[in-house]
Scaffold this active site. Structure first.
Site, mmCIF file in Angstrom:
data_model
loop_
_atom_site.group_PDB
_atom_site.id
_atom_site.type_symbol
_atom_site.label_atom_id
_atom_site.label_comp_id
_atom_site.label_asym_id
_atom_site.label_seq_id
_atom_site.Cartn_x
_atom_site.Cartn_y
_atom_site.Cartn_z
ATOM 1 N N GLU A 157 42.156 44.084 48.648
ATOM 2 C CA GLU A 157 42.675 43.239 47.661
ATOM 3 C C GLU A 157 43.436 43.825 46.704
ATOM 4 O O GLU A 157 43.333 45.141 46.290
ATOM 5 C CB GLU A 157 41.629 42.447 47.080
ATOM 6 C CG GLU A 157 40.886 41.461 47.859
ATOM 7 C CD GLU A 157 39.677 40.845 47.233
ATOM 8 O OE1 GLU A 157 39.487 39.576 47.451
ATOM 9 O OE2 GLU A 157 38.850 41.327 46.389
ATOM 10 N N CYS A 193 47.239 46.003 39.767
ATOM 11 C CA CYS A 193 46.002 46.841 40.212
ATOM 12 C C CYS A 193 45.897 47.086 41.764
ATOM 13 O O CYS A 193 45.871 45.886 42.425
ATOM 14 C CB CYS A 193 45.097 46.070 39.726
ATOM 15 S SG CYS A 193 43.227 46.758 39.997
ATOM 16 N N CYS A 229 34.389 51.434 49.469
ATOM 17 C CA CYS A 229 34.365 52.604 48.683
ATOM 18 C C CYS A 229 33.113 53.214 49.131
ATOM 19 O O CYS A 229 32.210 52.735 49.220
ATOM 20 C CB CYS A 229 34.431 52.203 47.258
ATOM 21 S SG CYS A 229 34.339 53.422 46.110
ATOM 22 N N CYS A 233 28.253 52.901 43.531
ATOM 23 C CA CYS A 233 28.003 52.702 42.132
ATOM 24 C C CYS A 233 26.971 51.013 42.257
ATOM 25 O O CYS A 233 27.926 50.306 42.866
ATOM 26 C CB CYS A 233 28.969 52.578 41.070
ATOM 27 S SG CYS A 233 30.020 54.165 41.071
ATOM 28 N N CYS A 285 28.926 47.630 41.116
ATOM 29 C CA CYS A 285 30.320 47.255 41.634
ATOM 30 C C CYS A 285 30.368 46.974 42.763
ATOM 31 O O CYS A 285 29.587 47.291 43.709
ATOM 32 C CB CYS A 285 31.052 48.669 41.447
ATOM 33 S SG CYS A 285 32.782 48.452 42.276
ATOM 34 N N GLY A 314 38.359 51.151 46.121
ATOM 35 C CA GLY A 314 37.979 52.632 46.556
ATOM 36 C C GLY A 314 38.284 53.494 45.434
ATOM 37 O O GLY A 314 38.293 53.230 44.151
ATOM 38 N N SER A 321 42.037 56.000 37.997
ATOM 39 C CA SER A 321 40.912 55.672 37.401
ATOM 40 C C SER A 321 40.079 56.355 38.480
ATOM 41 O O SER A 321 40.119 56.250 39.895
ATOM 42 C CB SER A 321 40.408 54.187 37.415
ATOM 43 O OG SER A 321 39.202 53.999 36.911
ATOM 44 N N LEU A 348 32.931 56.528 33.103
ATOM 45 C CA LEU A 348 31.681 57.344 32.648
ATOM 46 C C LEU A 348 30.487 56.464 32.494
ATOM 47 O O LEU A 348 29.424 57.039 33.200
ATOM 48 C CB LEU A 348 31.898 58.086 31.283
ATOM 49 C CG LEU A 348 31.230 59.066 30.692
ATOM 50 C CD1 LEU A 348 31.240 60.619 31.787
ATOM 51 C CD2 LEU A 348 31.393 59.514 29.388
ATOM 52 N N HIS A 349 30.425 55.557 31.806
ATOM 53 C CA HIS A 349 29.311 54.566 31.900
ATOM 54 C C HIS A 349 28.041 54.865 31.143
ATOM 55 O O HIS A 349 27.261 54.138 31.090
ATOM 56 C CB HIS A 349 29.132 53.903 33.143
ATOM 57 C CG HIS A 349 30.378 53.332 33.923
ATOM 58 N ND1 HIS A 349 31.240 52.316 33.156
ATOM 59 C CD2 HIS A 349 31.061 53.290 35.088
ATOM 60 C CE1 HIS A 349 32.203 51.965 34.189
ATOM 61 N NE2 HIS A 349 32.134 52.794 35.162
ATOM 62 N N ASN A 404 31.229 42.577 34.597
ATOM 63 C CA ASN A 404 31.621 41.321 35.442
ATOM 64 C C ASN A 404 30.485 40.964 36.357
ATOM 65 O O ASN A 404 29.839 42.214 36.890
ATOM 66 C CB ASN A 404 32.995 41.383 36.056
ATOM 67 C CG ASN A 404 34.273 41.735 34.971
ATOM 68 O OD1 ASN A 404 34.215 40.786 34.019
ATOM 69 N ND2 ASN A 404 34.772 42.572 35.148
ATOM 70 N N CYS A 428 37.345 43.822 36.927
ATOM 71 C CA CYS A 428 37.018 45.133 37.446
ATOM 72 C C CYS A 428 35.489 44.868 38.415
ATOM 73 O O CYS A 428 34.645 44.303 37.781
ATOM 74 C CB CYS A 428 36.702 45.905 36.154
ATOM 75 S SG CYS A 428 37.811 46.223 35.321
HETATM 76 N N1 SAH Z 1 36.621 54.016 41.850
HETATM 77 C C1 SAH Z 1 37.551 54.274 40.474
HETATM 78 C C2 SAH Z 1 38.336 53.329 40.725
HETATM 79 C C3 SAH Z 1 37.874 51.747 40.600
HETATM 80 S S1 SAH Z 1 38.578 51.152 38.950
HETATM 81 C C4 SAH Z 1 36.699 54.191 39.454
HETATM 82 O O1 SAH Z 1 35.558 53.993 39.664
HETATM 83 O O2 SAH Z 1 37.180 54.610 38.323
HETATM 84 C C5 SAH Z 1 37.192 49.779 38.548
HETATM 85 C C6 SAH Z 1 36.708 50.158 36.989
HETATM 86 O O3 SAH Z 1 36.038 48.987 36.967
HETATM 87 C C7 SAH Z 1 35.842 51.354 37.126
HETATM 88 O O4 SAH Z 1 35.652 51.824 35.929
HETATM 89 C C8 SAH Z 1 34.520 50.734 37.497
HETATM 90 O O5 SAH Z 1 33.289 51.353 36.958
HETATM 91 C C9 SAH Z 1 34.516 49.222 36.780
HETATM 92 N N2 SAH Z 1 33.624 48.317 37.304
HETATM 93 C C10 SAH Z 1 33.085 48.313 38.442
HETATM 94 N N3 SAH Z 1 32.196 47.366 38.556
HETATM 95 C C11 SAH Z 1 32.053 46.601 37.364
HETATM 96 C C12 SAH Z 1 31.669 45.504 36.848
HETATM 97 N N4 SAH Z 1 30.921 44.612 37.732
HETATM 98 N N5 SAH Z 1 32.095 45.009 35.684
HETATM 99 C C13 SAH Z 1 32.988 45.837 34.911
HETATM 100 N N6 SAH Z 1 33.432 46.942 35.302
HETATM 101 C C14 SAH Z 1 33.129 47.304 36.466
#
Ligand code: SAH
Length: 377
Positions: free
Chosen positions: A114, A127, A134, A138, A141, A189, A223, A247-248, A327, A370
């Site tokens: 997508e 985007c 992927c 995580c 996600c 990815g 990213s 980072l999270h 999200n 995201c």
């Molecule tokens: N794999 C790369 C590219 C994905 S970017 C990365 O992780 O950076 C997508 C962004 O959205 C990342 O920062 C990811 O951690 C974040 N993300 C993933 N799931 C999410 C969610 N449920 N709510 C908000 N952000 C989320």
């Protein structure tokens, strides 16, 4: 990267199975010289490569009928050689009165990905996905839940941007014709786990027209979960794209759970690599932090995050923090933070002099925000 470093990354990069069919080769996979060579190998005139590149990158033409400067008798052959079809749109979904458009694509082998186009008053952002699925797993996600299917090719990545560019140029998105001003590698990815193809795509997007799309590297953001050797390598490419680091969490204990690759590269190592990237490229790094209620949004973690970002000994504003309200994703046990907790988190970071923004959740109503891209039919 020297070859001896590769084994460290093997389990996550995953070798493509031998004998698997590759995506069709397209001019966006190739340098200008290679495009010419390829035509000549096929017994076609090399100078036609430039005309094809101009149609693709400068005029945004995708219908061979409109390529009237190519001899009618050779057109089909030329187009097949350098502009084969790469993907088919299966479904589009719109939000924000048509200014957010999510497209589901089927690739040549049936893989689904997508992309999301987001038009704002002052810019238009594509985007893009860099992998089907992927491998980073995580848990918050949606893309991470089904594993990695395969890496995308450079042209498959570029074509997502071109599709958006054509729609914008043709005035199909409300607000009048315009261009793609920003590309973010924030779709499906892990871009740095498909390093070669992603760097190739960045080059195609930033090469001057008609070799490429002629975008500014400033407008491109990669990213990553933080593949440290790849971040270091990216700093040496001479294309100073913006780096976003997902980072999270500021502590290894929690980050090991939220971003499993952290067990390989610690928070300190990852932040240090991001800092070095900023030092080398003079581009401010963006720290992404998805705010999860009761998980990573405590005030003390904001303080710890500030400590971690200052631990680099940085003496310039090398970083800013972008908080992402979590999200919803299917089956996830986590929810977005309480707005009061989010405000306190922002306040604490800003009190320490760290610029902090909260990302809007565009597209969440069409599962296009995201972490929501799952590419199911
Ligand atoms: N794999 C790369 C590219 C994905 S970017 C990365 O992780 O950076 C997508 C962004 O959205 C990342 O920062 C990811 O951690 C974040 N993300 C993933 N799931 C999410 C969610 N449920 N709510 C908000 N952000 C989320």
């Amino acid at each position: 990267m020297p070859d001896h470093e590769t084994p460290k990354l093997l389990p996550l990069v995953m070798e493509e199975p031998r004998g698997r069919k590759k995506p069709p080769r397209h001019l966006a996979d190739l340098t200008t010289a290679e495009r010419k060579e390829l035509l000549e190998e096929k017994g076609l005139p090399g100078f036609r490569a430039k005309q094809l590149s101009t149609h693709y990158f400068a005029r945004l033409v995708d219908d061979p009928e409109q390529m009237t400067d190519l001899p009618a008798g050779q057109r089909a052959e030329l187009v097949e050689a350098l502009l084969p079809g790469l993907m088919t749109p299966l479904r589009t979904m719109e939000a924000d009165k048509g200014t957010t458009v999510k497209t589901l694509w089927r690739l040549f082998d049936g893989a689904l990905v997508e992309s999301v186009l987001m038009r704002y008053p002052d810019r238009a952002t594509m985007c893009v996905s860099s992998q089907a699925g992927c491998g980073m797993a995580c848990p918050f996600c949606a893309t991470g839940q089904s594993g990695l299917q395969r890496n995308m090719s450079t042209a498959e990545i570029v074509e997502q941007v071109l599709a958006g560019a054509r729609a914008l140029a043709r005035g199909e998105v409300p607000g009048g014709p315009t261009r793609v001003s920003n590309v973010v590698f924030m779709g499906m990815g892990e871009p740095l786990a498909n390093y070669k193809a992603v760097v190739g795509a960045v080059r195609r997007l930033t090469d001057p027209t008609p070799d490429g799309l002629g975008m500014s590297a400033r407008g491109v953001t990669v990213s990553t979960v933080g593949l440290v050797p790849r971040i270091k390598q990216l700093a040496t490419e001479g294309v100073p794209v913006t780096l976003a680091l997902s980072l999270h969490a500021p502590d290894d204990e929690l980050r090991n759970e939220l971003v499993p690759i952290n067990t390989r590269f610690s928070v300190a190592e990852t932040v240090e690599a991001a800092f070095e990237y900023a030092e080398t490229t003079k581009r401010r790094v963006s720290i992404e932090y998805a705010m999860m209620r009761g998980i990573n949004d405590q005030a003390w973690r904001a303080d710890l995050l500030a400590d971690v970002l200052y631990a680099t000994g940085a003496d310039w504003g090398w970083v800013h923090v972008n908080l992402i309200p979590l999200n919803p994703t299917p089956g996830s046990k986590w929810t977005a933070s309480d707005p009061a907790d989010e405000r306190e988190f922002v306040r604490r970071l800003e009190a320490r002099g760290i610029p902090t923004t909260v990302r809007d959740t565009r597209g969440s109503d069409i599962d296009g925000a995201c972490g929501q891209l799952a590419a199911t039919e």
